[in-house]
Design an enzyme around this catalytic site. Sequence first.
Site: not given
Length: 284
Positions: A184, A241
């Site tokens: 990611r 995040c």
Amino acid sequence: MHTTLIDAATLALHAADPKWVILDCRHDLLNPAFGREAFAAGHIPGAQFASIDDDLSGPKTGTGSTFLGRHPLPERAALVQALRRFGIDDDSQVVAYDAQGGMYAARLWWLLRWIGHQAVAVLDGGLPAWQAAGQPVTAEPAPQRSAGGIAERPSLTRTVSVDDVVANLGTQDFTVVDARASDRFRGENETIDPVGGHIPGAKNRFFKDNLGADGKFKPAAQLKEDFAPLFASPAAAVMQCGSGVTACHNLLALEVAGLPGAALYPGSWSEWCAAPERPVATGA
């Protein structure tokens, strides 16, 4: 008072204590119904279910329909009301758990510290550790608790805004540390991040790297060594995040390591990438 982690044996000794409040924070980013279904199937006796989406996050849009990310912080007053519904008082010991290594329980840990409540801990190893210790689970509904009276106090945490992070692209006053998995971070997982990549200059510290092979947090000394190459001091570090949830896992790990003082960027990647004018980096 337990303020970072608690083990299953200690929790078992106090699970029936009316001053202790146990909250199940299980969740699945790709299946919002998972947490409630898992709780209904079996949970720690006396636990209540705390929804990441409904209880521990606020509206996704702000003034002028500005997108604030997938899991924005709730309004502080709304959070206090939710915590009171769980029966939390100023002198309550709160224990949060999940079954994913603490990635969601850490969000509740951080939120309680955000409103100034210090007596909150994450069950180390979560529900798997509880069951491995031979402790029971139940499908019985949680007993009804009287409303709590927890009050907001001075925050024990810090946050930065998206504007702060934009300004930091030029000043480099702090280091952004991204808790997402490396694919990611590199921009290679379109299932979760339709716009892939990371904030320019950010460093990657996957939250699962805080855990040992047994699913519990690594010892403090090991965590301190792991974080050392990422920033000069916690005061000059910002955790982020995908949506401000698993970043709290890194913040918890820093507390365990004796490295308090880092800040949270609540909007995180989901807020950052929603505005095309903000730069995106890809690759390692």
